[in-house]
Every structure is written in structure tokens, then in C-alpha cells.
Design a protein around this motif. Structure first.
Motif, PDB file in Angstrom:
ATOM      1  N   THR A  82       0.840  -1.204   0.000  1.00 15.50           N
ATOM      2  CA  THR A  82       0.000   0.000   0.000  1.00 15.50           C
ATOM      3  C   THR A  82       0.879   1.260   0.000  1.00 15.50           C
ATOM      4  O   THR A  82       0.602   2.228  -0.722  1.00 15.50           O
ATOM      5  N   GLU A  83       1.950   1.208   0.762  1.00 12.25           N
ATOM      6  CA  GLU A  83       2.828   2.368   0.825  1.00 12.25           C
ATOM      7  C   GLU A  83       3.597   2.565  -0.492  1.00 12.25           C
ATOM      8  O   GLU A  83       3.754   3.696  -0.958  1.00 12.25           O
ATOM      9  N   TRP A  84       4.051   1.460  -1.104  1.00 11.23           N
ATOM     10  CA  TRP A  84       4.745   1.610  -2.397  1.00 11.23           C
ATOM     11  C   TRP A  84       3.816   2.292  -3.398  1.00 11.23           C
ATOM     12  O   TRP A  84       4.206   3.188  -4.123  1.00 11.23           O
ATOM     13  N   TYR A  85       2.585   1.790  -3.410  1.00 16.73           N
ATOM     14  CA  TYR A  85       1.597   2.333  -4.347  1.00 16.73           C
ATOM     15  C   TYR A  85       1.357   3.813  -4.038  1.00 16.73           C
ATOM     16  O   TYR A  85       1.381   4.667  -4.928  1.00 16.73           O
ATOM     17  N   ALA A  86       1.168   4.066  -2.740  1.00 14.27           N
ATOM     18  CA  ALA A  86       0.850   5.435  -2.332  1.00 14.27           C
ATOM     19  C   ALA A  86       1.932   6.417  -2.779  1.00 14.27           C
ATOM     20  O   ALA A  86       1.644   7.534  -3.189  1.00 14.27           O
ATOM     21  N   LYS A  87       3.173   5.974  -2.741  1.00  9.98           N
ATOM     22  CA  LYS A  87       4.280   6.883  -3.021  1.00  9.98           C
ATOM     23  C   LYS A  87       4.613   6.977  -4.510  1.00  9.98           C
ATOM     24  O   LYS A  87       5.383   7.845  -4.900  1.00  9.98           O
ATOM     25  N   ASN A  88       4.078   6.083  -5.319  1.00 14.72           N
ATOM     26  CA  ASN A  88       4.467   6.056  -6.729  1.00 14.72           C
ATOM     27  C   ASN A  88       3.367   6.693  -7.592  1.00 14.72           C
ATOM     28  O   ASN A  88       2.381   6.053  -7.959  1.00 14.72           O
ATOM     29  N   LYS A  89       3.569   7.965  -7.926  1.00 16.50           N
ATOM     30  CA  LYS A  89       2.524   8.717  -8.627  1.00 16.50           C
ATOM     31  C   LYS A  89       2.189   8.062  -9.973  1.00 16.50           C
ATOM     32  O   LYS A  89       1.018   7.952 -10.358  1.00 16.50           O
ATOM     33  N   ARG A  90       3.247   7.619 -10.683  1.00 16.03           N
ATOM     34  CA  ARG A  90       3.040   7.000 -11.991  1.00 16.03           C
ATOM     35  C   ARG A  90       2.109   5.789 -11.855  1.00 16.03           C
ATOM     36  O   ARG A  90       1.158   5.617 -12.613  1.00 16.03           O
ATOM     37  N   LEU A  91       2.374   4.968 -10.845  1.00 14.33           N
ATOM     38  CA  LEU A  91       1.555   3.767 -10.644  1.00 14.33           C
ATOM     39  C   LEU A  91       0.128   4.154 -10.263  1.00 14.33           C
ATOM     40  O   LEU A  91      -0.842   3.561 -10.743  1.00 14.33           O
ATOM     41  N   ARG A  92       0.003   5.157  -9.418  1.00 14.49           N
ATOM     42  CA  ARG A  92      -1.337   5.589  -8.997  1.00 14.49           C
ATOM     43  C   ARG A  92      -2.142   6.091 -10.178  1.00 14.49           C
ATOM     44  O   ARG A  92      -3.363   5.902 -10.230  1.00 14.49           O
ATOM     45  N   ASP A  93      -1.455   6.708 -11.128  1.00 17.20           N
ATOM     46  CA  ASP A  93      -2.175   7.197 -12.302  1.00 17.20           C
ATOM     47  C   ASP A  93      -2.605   6.051 -13.219  1.00 17.20           C
ATOM     48  O   ASP A  93      -3.625   6.120 -13.887  1.00 17.20           O
ATOM     49  N   LEU A  94      -1.812   4.989 -13.213  1.00 18.91           N
ATOM     50  CA  LEU A  94      -2.085   3.891 -14.156  1.00 18.91           C
ATOM     51  C   LEU A  94      -3.139   2.906 -13.667  1.00 18.91           C
ATOM     52  O   LEU A  94      -3.926   2.372 -14.453  1.00 18.91           O
ATOM     53  N   VAL A  95      -3.107   2.595 -12.368  1.00 19.78           N
ATOM     54  CA  VAL A  95      -3.962   1.495 -11.861  1.00 19.78           C
ATOM     55  C   VAL A  95      -4.604   1.842 -10.520  1.00 19.78           C
ATOM     56  O   VAL A  95      -4.145   2.751  -9.823  1.00 19.78           O
ATOM     57  N   ASN A  96      -5.628   1.089 -10.166  1.00 19.99           N
ATOM     58  CA  ASN A  96      -6.191   1.141  -8.809  1.00 19.99           C
ATOM     59  C   ASN A  96      -5.581   0.018  -7.982  1.00 19.99           C
ATOM     60  O   ASN A  96      -5.088  -0.973  -8.537  1.00 19.99           O
ATOM     61  N   LEU A  97      -5.673   0.161  -6.677  1.00 20.18           N
ATOM     62  CA  LEU A  97      -5.167  -0.905  -5.795  1.00 20.18           C
ATOM     63  C   LEU A  97      -6.311  -1.482  -4.959  1.00 20.18           C
ATOM     64  O   LEU A  97      -7.063  -0.732  -4.331  1.00 20.18           O
ATOM     65  N   VAL A  98      -6.421  -2.807  -4.957  1.00 19.42           N
ATOM     66  CA  VAL A  98      -7.408  -3.477  -4.091  1.00 19.42           C
ATOM     67  C   VAL A  98      -6.685  -4.504  -3.230  1.00 19.42           C
ATOM     68  O   VAL A  98      -5.928  -5.337  -3.737  1.00 19.42           O
ATOM     69  N   ILE A  99      -6.919  -4.410  -1.934  1.00 19.05           N
ATOM     70  CA  ILE A  99      -6.283  -5.315  -0.965  1.00 19.05           C
ATOM     71  C   ILE A  99      -7.364  -6.107  -0.245  1.00 19.05           C
ATOM     72  O   ILE A  99      -8.354  -5.520   0.180  1.00 19.05           O
ATOM     73  N   VAL A 100      -7.143  -7.419  -0.074  1.00 23.58           N
ATOM     74  CA  VAL A 100      -8.048  -8.211   0.783  1.00 23.58           C
ATOM     75  C   VAL A 100      -7.254  -8.742   1.964  1.00 23.58           C
ATOM     76  O   VAL A 100      -6.211  -9.383   1.771  1.00 23.58           O
ATOM     77  N   GLY A 101      -7.727  -8.472   3.166  1.00 28.88           N
ATOM     78  CA  GLY A 101      -7.061  -9.052   4.341  1.00 28.88           C
ATOM     79  C   GLY A 101      -7.483  -8.395   5.639  1.00 28.88           C
ATOM     80  O   GLY A 101      -7.761  -7.197   5.683  1.00 28.88           O
ATOM     81  N   GLY A 102      -7.579  -9.191   6.701  1.00 24.14           N
ATOM     82  CA  GLY A 102      -7.803  -8.682   8.055  1.00 24.14           C
ATOM     83  C   GLY A 102      -9.180  -8.093   8.298  1.00 24.14           C
ATOM     84  O   GLY A 102     -10.135  -8.339   7.556  1.00 24.14           O
TER      85      GLY A 102
END
Ligand code: UDP
Ligand code: LCN
Length: 811
Positions: free
Chosen positions: A585-605
Motif C-alpha cells: 500500500t505504501e509503495w503504491y501510495a508513493k508512486n505517482k506514476r503507478l497511482r495514475d495507471l492502476v487502482n489498488l485493491v487489498i483483501v485481508g484482516g
């Protein structure tokens, strides 16, 4: 200087040769920095600081110090010396000490190296000449070992080749063994009429002539009586053709044993009918348990394993011409406070099987039956009593002893060892994960870890069961012996020390022929390609759409996705620290290029930390909330609570593949990684950690991608690069999806697994029989270790009671 053979061979001089100035400065820097145990990356970083000229650094790396550093795993710094643990190849270790003043070099034994390490943590103990040394290898001197790193994990083939020699010298041992084959008091294969190799050989010839006259499909029953007179019982085959074939193989073995025929023959012996599988902790159930703490892949693995083993046993029993029912019992803990699961039910038939059941036995303490869940780290005080109660119940249900006992994880393996030893039954162990490699320095710093994790008990139990087992089933090569760079899970138990407790001179040897790789698969009725439109579970479409895209937040999901057209990167795991979902989640949060390209979905807890009793889960929940806030993730990020419906999860992977997304497995370390197999089986492009099993499952850049969990920036860039490319070229995405599927079909199926495991059961049962004196000697040693060490360590773990606990403090 005398060096044992290994990667350094005899090529290390008495002292460092060229570049002495630079080497000296480097060693002095290691001493100056104050860290006393240094890992390779730290050694290299310090070297770069000291020798900043690239050419000079290259020279050092090409010289004597470089030869050592190339293969170093860690160094112990005790001024004026630096001692290096050098691992040239998987399983092959050498130790050298370099003096920083005069640059002399000295080879050390593993014991000398461990003692230096101990000095840093417990000086008195390190200097105690009579400190306890544990040496399981001392008892193995009569047994053969593999010698090539490349053969590690292929023990059963090696054993077959060794059996050839043993049978040549002593064919009578096979006759005696075959005379002992029976099921529930009924003799199989042969009776006492054929009590010598000579008599057996003659009768086989006679039987061959007789069978040649019969149509090949004549049922065994048609000539059963005549065969009995000659000394043959049932079990050779269901028809004249099959019986003839099996007898021919045996005749050839008796004439000149060769490994191929030995393998074929042992695969046909009716030796395994009833199997007990221990998986003690968890919530072990078939529904609504996944995602609960400690209940993950192990449960999935065992349920699929049982189905595959039962199918294989039924098939074999049928072709042996027998009509017994194979029974498989999965034995676990009964948890009265079952949280709406069936974990409080004693006996439960296993879905998709005909004769297999889950048997649950409660933990009993002085206060009676323990009702609450117990973490796998705190479970040891209950196991001895559990074994006793379980054994009684198993013998009752099976109406006799099982033919094979398989343990899972430390607790299940220990229980399996105790029971197998008591009843004299062939035993296999499966680790799923050995905790030792998951936590850095968990051995040398065991005193720090013990109050929370009780690693002293766990590692002791692991040593006991590794050494009791007749064979060890591993999922990958790396699990046993690691990779070029990384130490294997079992390999880390070769030699290590728990200062103040004991020093392990030889815990397990990865060249031991008991090691075998049998990789699991994924249930292909659930995890199949997203392109198989006619098989898809359309009934879940609506709920999955809601799960992924609805804008509201509730108990099942928080966060939302604004742009539904973007591909989704998806991850699903238990919310343990090691799974690193917060890291992703943090890698995604910090990578603007990635955030622009894709969404992130996490399952857990869960979302509410007060709902969890698991220490690590609680801290990860809090961390995830703070990341969402800190990086303003809502709009691009969805967090879904743990999902317990496997069938819907199968469709979820496929729906993510529909978005041309990817599965990302970012764990700091993953023992095997079933989610990786599941995602790839659904045709979802997969990025997975290069630490552990996934590194072997995926061929980087071919069937998916490796990512480095310790380098979030590089990993998130690698994912972003992929999506940049696949955004403009759909074939690029398709290529990795197809290659991933191909990899699964070739290497990771339950059918291949079951065939291998039953063959192992049969071959190692005979191997055990042949080496019974040696086995007994080892059991005696293990018994002392169990009593004098393990039992005392377990006394330090509090026994829980069911008095209600105060609620945890507010977050
Ligand atoms: N799983 C699940 N729901 C969750 C998290 C995980 O059904 O919320 C399943 C997942 O599909 C896989 C297993 O649990 O089958 C996890 O296995 P894996 O080997 O990835 O990790 P483990 O939990 O055993 O360490
Ligand atoms: C436990 C783990 O941690 C995973 O890596 C494995 O895939 C799972 O068990 C099944 O073996």
C-alpha cells in the motif's frame, strides 16, 4: 592454511595478498562501525564508503577478500578479527577468520564460528567448555548422503538407487518385508510359504508361466485359490495382465535390482491405506475459516491434498485388485469458541471425498477443556496431552494403526513424531513455513523473541520432528536449500546457536535423502482461466461488482475506486507483518506514476483492531488506516476485509484479470505462496516476492515477475513499467497471462503431488524397515532431547484459561 572443500576450496592464502592497504582499511571500518553481526549488504555498503574508487574496489573484489565476500552471508566482528560465514553453494558452508592487523586468514569449524557469535550475546556461556552441543548428524554416519546441490530434494530417486545395492547384497530383506505387508490383519502379497528369496523366485517363474496361458483381463479372483496355494496373496493386481506385470518387475529386481524397477515395484505394493494428517492449530475448517489468524494456506493445502491423496489411493487400491476403503483423517484441535465455524464439531466429513474426515480433539488443561483460540506461537503446552487423546481416538476410528502419519507445521509435526514413534509408523513432515528464517536473527536473539514468540520451544520442536521423520515433503527447492543468494528454510537449521541454551552443530543436513519436493497445486474446479467463459461463476458477478466498486463503506470494505476503467492491482493475504500488505500500500501510495495507471485493491484482516486477538494483525490494521489517511488513498484504493468464500475468491481473481490487472504478492518472505498459484491458474498476471517460494514458482520476465520487498521504489516502478507497456500493447499482457498458465499446468498440479507422495510413503516405509537399528538409536537421542530440553522450555509458556480478558486499550 587447511580449508575444507567448498567454494573457497584451498584457494585462500595464509594471509591477504594484494590490495593489503584497502583490505585493511575495509576491515578496520567493519570494526569501527560497532555492529558486531553484519549482513552482506552492510559489508558491501561499508566497503563502498571506504574504497570509493570503483577500479580499486573492483580490484579488491577480484582478490582474496573478494573471494570471501562474494559468498558471505554474514560476518561476526570481534576486534581485531572479522569472521565470515561463507556459503559457496546451497548447503555448503565454510568459515574464515581474518585478522585486521596482520591480515592473516584462518579457517574455522562451524562450532568455532558459532562460539564467536555467542561471545557477543552470552560471554559466559560461550566460554563454557561443557555447553550443550546438539549433533544429530553424529547418528547418521552409516547412511548415504546426496553429494550434488542440484540433487537436493530428489531423495526418493537416490534411495531407490541405493536400494539396488542393498537388495543385491540381501534379497532376503525384501522377502521379509513383503511377508509383513498386510491390512487390518489380512495378509497381502505373500504368505509364509514363500519365506526365502529362492522359493519366491521359483514361484514367480511358475506363476508367470501360468498367467501367460490366461487372457490378460482374467480377474484375480479366478485364480486366487491356486495362487494362495503357491504362497501368493491378493494385492498384485486386479487382472492377470496386471499381476503378471507386477510379478515380472519383482523377478527382474530379484535377478538384478535397478532403480527404475524398484520405483515401479514400490509404487505397486499395497502398503498405504489409512493416513493420518495432523494440522493442530488454527481454525481448521472447510467453510468460513480462511483469513482468520493463523488459518491460511495450510488449511487450503491440506483439504486439497486429502482429495488428491484419496483419489490416488482409490485408484491404486483398485488396480491392486483390492476392495478396501482408504481412510484419511485430518486431526486438528477442537475449539469450543468456534466463532460461527464448525471448529467445535468432533467429526466432519471432508467435501469432495468418500471416506475422509476431519477429527477434532480439544485441548485439555487442569481446568478442563480449553474453549478459546490459541495462537500457534503459544500452543506447545497442550500438545503432549493432545497427542495422547488423539492417538486413542484415531486407533478407535481406524480400528487399528494408520499406515502413514503426515505432520504439518511445527505443532502438527511434533504430534506426528510422538505418535509415529510410539506406534512405530512411517512418518512424513511438512513445514509450510519454518518460522526461523522469517524473523532475522531469531536464533541468536532468541531471548528477545521468546516472551512473544516462544521460538526456543518452536525451534526445539522443529529439530525433533525433522530428525524423527522418515521423509520430509517440501514444496520447493528453495524451502530446503534456498537459492544462490538466500539460505533455505531447512538449511538454516544445519548449524545455529541459541546462546545460553544449546549450540546446534548439526541440526539437519540438506543433502539428506529424506528431503523430497512435491509442490502443491490449486483446486482446478475453483481456480481456472478467466478466458473459460462458460465455466465462470456468474452468480457472483453482482456481489463482486459491489465488493470492488460500490462507493459506500461498510464492515466488508472501505475506500473506493473513482475510475472503474483502470486495471486493478490486487493482493490478498492474512494481515501478518510478513505478508507486507501495508508495504504494498505504501509503495503504491508513493508512486505517482503507478497511482495514475492502476487502482489498488487489498483483501485481508479486519478494519477494527479491537476485533482481532492477533498481535501482528492488530498492528497492521492500525498501520493500514494511517497509510490511507497519510497518502489520501481513497478514490484509488479499496481495502476489503478477509474473505472466507474460496469459490467467490476464484471468481474475484478472474474479475481482476478482466480489468487486465495483476496480482501482487509483496511478502518480506513467503514460504510457498498458494495465492501466487491461484492467481496464475486464473490467468492473472502475477508479480511476487523474490524472497521464498514464489521466486521458484515464477520465472522472472517469462511467467510473471519477481519483485524485491526490500526495495519498494524499484518494485513499484517495475509494476508501473509493465502497465505502461500493457496499456498500449494488449498482447504484452496476454503473453504473461498465457505463460503463467503454462507454468502451472506443467509443474503445479495436485495429481502430480499425490502420485509422488504415495510413492514416497511406500519406498520410505521399506527404507525405514531396512535401517531400523539406526532409526532406534536416533529415536533414543531424540527422546532425551525431548525430555531434557523441550519439556523444560515449554514450562515457560503460560497455560491459558477461559476467564474473559479485559478489552484492549482504544487505538
Ligand atoms: N485466503 C482467503 N481469504 C483471505 C486471505 C487468504 O481465502 O482473506 C486464502 C488464499 O486464497 C490462499 C490461502 O488463504 O488459498 C493463503 O495461502 P498462502 O499460501 O498464500 O499464505 P498463508 O496464509 O498460508 O501464509
Ligand atoms: C503456509 C505459508 O506461509 C505459505 O507460504 C504456503 O503457501 C502455505 O502454508 C501452504 O503450504
Amino acid at each position: 592454511m587447511k580449508m575444507p572443500s567448498g567454494s573457497l576450496g584451498n584457494g585462500i592464502p595464509e594471509s591477504m595478498g594484494q590490495n593489503r592497504g584497502n583490505i585493511k582499511r575495509c576491515l578496520e571500518k567493519y570494526i569501527e562501525n560497532g555492529r558486531r553481526v553484519m549482513k552482506l549488504n552492510e559489508l558491501m555498503d561499508e566497503m563502498e564508503i571506504v574504497i570509493n574508487d570503483v577500479t580499486q574496489r573492483r580490484r579488491v573484489m577480484e582478490g582474496d577478500l573478494g573471494k570471501i565476500l562474494c559468498f558471505t552471508q554474514e560476518a561476526v566482528v570481534i576486534p581485531p578479527n572479522v569472521a565470515f560465514a561463507v556459503r559457496g553453494n546451497p548447503g555448503i558452508w565454510q568459515y574464515v577468520k581474518v585478522n585486521s592487523s596482520n591480515l592473516s586468514v584462518e579457517a574455522l569449524s562451524s562450532t568455532q564460528y558459532l562460539k564467536l557469535k555467542e561471545l557477543l550475546f552470552d560471554e559466559n556461556w560461550a566460554n563454557d567448555e561443557n555447553a550443550l552441543e546438539v549433533d544429530f548428524g553424529a547418528l547418521d554416519f552409516t547412511l548415504p548422503w546426496l553429494s550434488l546441490s542440484s540433487s537436493i530434494g530428489n531423495g526418493v530417486s537416490f534411495v531407490s538407487s541405493k536400494l539396488g545395492g542393498r537388495l543385491n547384497d540381501n534379497p532376503q530383506s525384501l522377502v521379509d518385508y513383503l511377508l509383513s505387508v498386510e491390512h487390518q490383519g489380512e495378509k497381502l502379497m505373500m504368505n509364509e510359504t514363500l519365506n526365502t528369496a529362492r522359493k519366491l523366485e521359483m514361484s514367480l517363474i511358475l506363476a508367470d508361466v501360468f498367467l501367460s496361458e490366461l487372457p490378460m483381463d482374467t480377474p484375480f479372483q479366478a485364480f486366487e485359490l491356486r495362487f494362495k496355494e503357491w504362497g501368493f496373496e491378493k494385492g498384485w493386481g486386479e487382472s492377470a495382465g496386471r499381476v503378471k506385470e507386477t510379478m515380472r518387475i519383482l523377478s527382474e529386481i530379484l535377478q538384478a535390482p535397478d532403480p527404475h524397477n524398484i520405483d515401479r515395484f514400490f509404487a505397486r505394493i499395497p502398503r498405504i491405506f489409512n493416513v493420518v494428517i495432523f494440522s493442530v492449530h488454527g481454525y481448521f475448517g472447510q467453510t468460513d475459516v480462511l483469513g482468520l489468524p493463523d488459518t491460511g494456506g495450510q488449511v487450503v493445502y491440506i483439504l486439497d491434498q486429502v482429495k488428491a491423496l484419496e483419489d490416488e489411493l482409490l485408484h491404486r487400491i483398485n488396480s491392486q485388485g483390492l476392495n478396501f476403503k482408504p481412510q484419511i483423517l485430518v486431526v486438528t484441535r477442537l475449539i469450543p469458541d468456534a466463532k460461527n465455524t464448525k471448529c467445535n464439531q468432533e467429526l466432519e466429513p471432508i467435501f469432495g471425498t468418500k471416506h475422509s474426515n476431519i477429527l477434532r480433539i480439544p485441548f485439555v488443561t487442569e481446568s478442563g477443556i480449553l474453549r478459546r483460540w490459541v495462537s500457534r506461537f503459544d500452543i506447545y503446552p497442550y500438545l503432549e496431552r493432545f497427542t495422547k487423546d488423539a492417538t486413542t481416538k484415531i486407533l478407535d476410528i481406524l480400528e487399528g494403526k494408520p499406515d502413514l502419519i503426515i505432520g504439518n507445521y511445527t505443532d502438527g509435526n511434533l504430534v506426528a513424531s510422538l505418535m509415529a514413534n510410539k506406534l512405530g509408523i512411517t512418518q512424513a513432515t511438512i513445514a509450510h513455513a519454518l518460522e526461523k528464517t522469517k524473523y532475522e536473527d531469531s536464533d541468536i536473539k532468541w531471548k528477545e523473541f521468546d516472551p512473544k514468540y516462544h521460538f526456543s520451544s518452536q525451534f526445539t520442536a522443529d529439530l525433533i520432528s525433522m530428525n524423527s521423520a522418515d521423509f520430509i515433503i517440501a514444496s520447493t527447492y528453495q524451502e530446503i536449500a534456498g537459492s544462490k543468494e538466500r539460505v533455505g528454510q531447512y538449511e538454516s537449521h544445519m548449524s545455529f546457536t541459541l546462546p545460553g541454551l544449546y549450540r546446534v552443530v548439526s541440526g539437519i543436513n540438506v543433502f539428506d535423502p529424506r528431503f523430497n519436493i512435491a509442490a502443491p497445486g490449486a483446486d482446478d474446479t475453483i481456480y481456472f482461466p478467466f478466458t473459460a467463459q462458460d465455466r465462470r461463476f456468474t452468480e457472483f458477478y453482482f456481489s463482486i461488482e459491489e465488493l470492488l466498486f460500490s462507493q459506500n463503506e461498510n464492515d466488508e470494505h472501505i475506500g473506493y475506486l473513482v475510475d472503474k476503467k483502470k486495471p486493478i492491482i490486487f493482493s490478498m493475504a492474512r494481515l501478518d507483518v510478513v505478508k507486507n500488505l501495508t508495504g504494498l500500500t505504501e509503495w503504491y501510495a508513493k508512486n505517482k506514476r503507478l497511482r495514475d495507471l492502476v487502482n489498488l485493491v487489498i483483501v485481508g484482516g479486519f478494519f477494527d483492531p479491537s476485533k482481532s486477538k492477533d498481535r501482528e494483525e492488530i498492528s497492521e490494521i492500525k498501520k493500514m488506516h494511517s497509510l490511507i489517511e497519510k497518502y489520501q488513498l481513497k478514490g484509488q484504493f479499496r481495502w476489503i476485509a478477509a474473505q472466507t468464500d474460496r469459490t467467490r475468491n476464484g471468481e474475484l481473481y478472474r474479475c481482476i484479470a478482466d480489468t487486465r490487472g495483476a496480482f501482487v504478492q509483496p511478502a518480506h518472505y513467503e514460504a510457498f505462496g498458494l495465492t501466487v498459484i491461484e492467481a496464475m491458474s486464473c490467468g492473472l498476471v502475477t508479480f511476487a516476492t523474490n524472497q521464498g517460494g514464489p521466486a521458484e514458482i515464477i520465472v522472472d520476465g517469462v511467467s510473471g515477475f519477481h519483485i524485491d520487498p526490500s526495495n519498494g521504489e524499484e518494485s513499484s516502478d517495475k509494476i508501473a513499467d509493465f502497465f505502461e507497456k500493457s496499456g498500449t500493447d494488449l498482447d504484452y499482457w496476454n503473453m504473461f497471462s498465457t505463460e503463467g498458465l503454462q507454468r502451472i499446468n506443467e509443474c503445479y498440479t495436485w495429481k502430480i503431488y499425490a502420485n509422488k507422495v504415495i510413492n514416497m510413503g511406500s519406498t520410505y516405509s521399506y527404507w525405514r524397515y531396512l535401517n531400523k537399528d539406526q532409526k532406534l538409536a536416533k529415536q533414543r537421542y531424540i527422546h532425551s532431547f525431548y525430555n531434557l530440553q523441550y519439556r523444560n522450555l515449554v514450562k515457560n509458556i503460560p497455560i491459558l484459561n477461559d476467564i474473559p480478558q479485559p478489552p484492549p486499550p482504544p487505538p
